[in-house]
Enzyme design. Structure first.
Site, PDB file in Angstrom:
ATOM      1  CB  ALA A   1     -36.250   7.772 -80.328  1.00 26.34           C
TER       2      ALA A   1
ATOM      3  CB  THR B   1     -35.193   5.051 -86.630  1.00 26.54           C
ATOM      4  OG1 THR B   1     -33.848   4.584 -86.503  1.00 26.54           O
ATOM      5  CG2 THR B   1     -35.396   6.273 -85.764  1.00 26.54           C
TER       6      THR B   1
ATOM      7  NE  ARG C   1     -34.313  16.539 -78.904  1.00 28.00           N
ATOM      8  CZ  ARG C   1     -35.000  15.809 -78.027  1.00 28.00           C
ATOM      9  NH1 ARG C   1     -35.017  14.493 -78.114  1.00 28.00           N
ATOM     10  NH2 ARG C   1     -35.686  16.399 -77.056  1.00 28.00           N
TER      11      ARG C   1
ATOM     12  CD  GLN D   1     -33.862   8.908 -73.583  1.00 26.56           C
ATOM     13  OE1 GLN D   1     -34.130   9.937 -73.009  1.00 26.56           O
ATOM     14  NE2 GLN D   1     -33.229   8.897 -74.719  1.00 26.56           N
TER      15      GLN D   1
ATOM     16  CG  ASP E   1     -40.247   0.930 -78.995  1.00 27.49           C
ATOM     17  OD1 ASP E   1     -39.773   0.052 -78.260  1.00 27.49           O
ATOM     18  OD2 ASP E   1     -39.536   1.691 -79.688  1.00 27.49           O
TER      19      ASP E   1
ATOM     20  CG  HIS F   1     -38.872   8.289 -71.023  1.00 27.37           C
ATOM     21  ND1 HIS F   1     -38.375   9.011 -72.079  1.00 27.37           N
ATOM     22  CD2 HIS F   1     -38.158   8.666 -69.945  1.00 27.37           C
ATOM     23  CE1 HIS F   1     -37.380   9.783 -71.649  1.00 27.37           C
ATOM     24  NE2 HIS F   1     -37.224   9.584 -70.368  1.00 27.37           N
TER      25      HIS F   1
ATOM     26  CB  CYS G   1     -57.261   5.700 -64.252  1.00 30.55           C
ATOM     27  SG  CYS G   1     -58.348   6.908 -63.466  1.00 30.55           S
TER      28      CYS G   1
ATOM     29  CB  CYS H   1     -58.281   5.390 -59.383  1.00 30.85           C
ATOM     30  SG  CYS H   1     -58.575   4.289 -60.783  1.00 30.85           S
TER      31      CYS H   1
ATOM     32  CB  CYS I   1     -60.923   5.203 -65.150  1.00 24.41           C
ATOM     33  SG  CYS I   1     -60.761   3.970 -63.864  1.00 24.41           S
TER      34      CYS I   1
HETATM   35  N1  LIG Z   1     -39.535   4.350 -80.187  1.00 21.87           N
HETATM   36  C1  LIG Z   1     -39.949   5.078 -79.162  1.00 21.87           C
HETATM   37  O1  LIG Z   1     -40.399   4.561 -78.151  1.00 21.87           O
HETATM   38  C2  LIG Z   1     -39.807   6.574 -79.232  1.00 21.87           C
HETATM   39  C3  LIG Z   1     -39.951   7.243 -80.450  1.00 21.87           C
HETATM   40  C4  LIG Z   1     -39.835   8.657 -80.458  1.00 21.87           C
HETATM   41  C5  LIG Z   1     -39.565   9.329 -79.269  1.00 21.87           C
HETATM   42  N2  LIG Z   1     -39.422   8.627 -78.111  1.00 21.87           N
HETATM   43  C6  LIG Z   1     -39.132   9.394 -76.885  1.00 21.87           C
HETATM   44  O2  LIG Z   1     -38.402  10.526 -77.319  1.00 21.87           O
HETATM   45  C7  LIG Z   1     -37.417  11.006 -76.463  1.00 21.87           C
HETATM   46  C8  LIG Z   1     -36.264  11.359 -77.381  1.00 21.87           C
HETATM   47  O3  LIG Z   1     -34.967  11.200 -76.904  1.00 21.87           O
HETATM   48  P1  LIG Z   1     -33.948  10.195 -77.627  1.00 21.87           P
HETATM   49  O4  LIG Z   1     -32.570  10.603 -77.250  1.00 21.87           O
HETATM   50  O5  LIG Z   1     -34.410   8.800 -77.346  1.00 21.87           O
HETATM   51  O6  LIG Z   1     -34.201  10.413 -79.161  1.00 21.87           O
HETATM   52  P2  LIG Z   1     -33.798  11.614 -80.117  1.00 21.87           P
HETATM   53  O7  LIG Z   1     -34.839  11.654 -81.182  1.00 21.87           O
HETATM   54  O8  LIG Z   1     -33.468  12.850 -79.371  1.00 21.87           O
HETATM   55  O9  LIG Z   1     -32.419  11.084 -80.742  1.00 21.87           O
HETATM   56  C9  LIG Z   1     -32.380   9.930 -81.510  1.00 21.87           C
HETATM   57  C10 LIG Z   1     -30.944   9.785 -82.006  1.00 21.87           C
HETATM   58  O10 LIG Z   1     -30.855   8.532 -82.660  1.00 21.87           O
HETATM   59  C11 LIG Z   1     -30.072   8.686 -83.820  1.00 21.87           C
HETATM   60  N3  LIG Z   1     -30.536   7.626 -84.729  1.00 21.87           N
HETATM   61  C12 LIG Z   1     -31.701   7.569 -85.423  1.00 21.87           C
HETATM   62  N4  LIG Z   1     -31.795   6.376 -86.075  1.00 21.87           N
HETATM   63  C13 LIG Z   1     -30.653   5.696 -85.783  1.00 21.87           C
HETATM   64  C14 LIG Z   1     -30.145   4.422 -86.155  1.00 21.87           C
HETATM   65  N5  LIG Z   1     -30.829   3.603 -86.960  1.00 21.87           N
HETATM   66  N6  LIG Z   1     -28.939   4.037 -85.672  1.00 21.87           N
HETATM   67  C15 LIG Z   1     -28.208   4.869 -84.856  1.00 21.87           C
HETATM   68  N7  LIG Z   1     -28.634   6.096 -84.484  1.00 21.87           N
HETATM   69  C16 LIG Z   1     -29.851   6.482 -84.925  1.00 21.87           C
HETATM   70  C17 LIG Z   1     -30.302  10.072 -84.326  1.00 21.87           C
HETATM   71  O11 LIG Z   1     -29.149  10.522 -85.011  1.00 21.87           O
HETATM   72  C18 LIG Z   1     -30.548  10.870 -83.019  1.00 21.87           C
HETATM   73  O12 LIG Z   1     -29.390  11.512 -82.572  1.00 21.87           O
HETATM   74  C19 LIG Z   1     -37.225   9.900 -75.492  1.00 21.87           C
HETATM   75  O13 LIG Z   1     -37.603  10.436 -74.296  1.00 21.87           O
HETATM   76  C20 LIG Z   1     -38.217   8.780 -75.887  1.00 21.87           C
HETATM   77  O14 LIG Z   1     -39.026   8.429 -74.786  1.00 21.87           O
HETATM   78  C21 LIG Z   1     -39.552   7.258 -78.072  1.00 21.87           C
HETATM   79 ZN   LIG Z   2     -59.733   5.416 -62.329  1.00 18.93          ZN
END
Ligand SMILES: NC(=O)c1ccc[n+]([C@@H]2O[C@H](COP(=O)([O-])OP(=O)(O)OC[C@H]3O[C@@H](n4cnc5c(N)ncnc54)[C@H](O)[C@@H]3O)[C@@H](O)[C@H]2O)c1
Ligand SMILES: [Zn+2]
Length: 257
Positions: free
Chosen positions: A27, A31, A39, A105, A108, A123, A131, A134, A156
């Protein structure tokens, strides 16, 4: 600063020496596109909502309306977002022939929108709905339109089953096809570049250990420390967008020398 420059140079050299670099993104990769992670202190979603109440398959089925409100908020962030400097740097690295693929993971879709190839979305994706009865897939807009019309049990068209975003919720297994493709990518790689993951969610948390067991190398860019930092050739605690484009520029410059 000198220390950071040395690390950036070191990472570029690791990529240049590698024949099969794979990026593993979490994630934190997104950001800088305006999508909150789970987290990060202060901004992570888990400081605002209880993970047991949201994004688990049980809570979705038993309290669909409340979950959909939370998901619509995240969905709007995703809808408004664009690939950032980090996503674009990975595409550039791939065009230089120095990136095999991306295991992410993230739900988006930003790697694909940045036109990186060989992306495995472990993920699933927030850009589709599925759905629950189905398994028919719909564009996520079909589901959102129902919700915006006030239907908090979107359904659905074929079988009337409950629709959910086609992302893996807590309590759901990962798709075996994606998992197998990920395992292949991990066993073939000689350098795993972890970008923006706390490495606390499985199976992704296993992958750095697996590559080390295979004799491959590990590099990390993550703002916060991770448990694997001490096992990495280089661990950089900065924003991906501030570091990765520079790494890729060095790789490009050295390749054309
Ligand atoms: N964008 C998305 O698709 C999204 C958003 C939120 C959560 N998720 C889901 O959340 C779960 C969380 O696990 P995770 O390990 O991916 O995320 P996490 O939130 O556990 O960890 C994110 C890590 O990224 C670091 N971080 C944040 N911004 C940063 C940047 N600009 N540069 C470098 N490091 C940065 C943080 O310090 C943190 O340790 C995953 O399963 C994911 O599917 C996805
Ligand atoms: Zn269906």
């Amino acid at each position: 600063m000198e220390d950071l420059n040395i690390k950036i140079e070191r990472l570029a050299d690791l990529i240049l020496d590698s024949e099969n670099t794979v990026a593993l993104t979490g994630a934190g990769m997104s950001t800088e596109s305006g999508i909150a992670d789970f987290r990060s202190p202060g901004t992570g979603l888990w400081e605002k909502v209880n993970p047991n109440e949201f994004a688990s398959i049980n809570s979705y089925v038993s309290n669909t309306g409340k979950n959909l409100k939370f998901m619509l908020e995240m969905g709007m962030q995703i809808f408004k977002s664009k690939p950032n400097k980090g996503h674009k740097a990975l595409t550039k690295l791939q065009k230089l022939g120095k990136l095999k693929g991306v295991l992410t993971q993230n739900i988006d879709g930003l790697h694909k929108r940045a036109k990186t190839k060989g992306v495995i979305e472990l993920h699933g994706t927030a850009n589709e709905a599925i759905c629950m009865r189905c398994q028919k897939i719909y564009p996520i807009t079909d589901m959102i339109n129902q919700v915006l019309k006030g239907n908090y049990s979107p359904s659905c068209k074929t079988c009337n089953g409950l629709l959910k975003p086609n992302a893996i919720f807590f309590g759901e297994p990962l798709h075996s096809k994606a998992l197998m493709a990920a395992e292949d990518m991990i066993s073939d790689c000689d350098l795993l570049l972890v970008l923006g993951s706390s490495l606390l969610v499985y199976p992704v948390a296993f992958y750095p250990r697996k590559v080390l067991q295979n004799g491959a190398k590990l590099a990390i860019i993550n703002i916060q420390n991770t448990d694997m930092d001490n096992h990495a050739e280089v661990a950089i605690h900065e924003k991906i967008g501030d570091v990765l484009p520079e790494v890729v520029d060095i790789v490009r410059a050295k390749l054309s020398q």
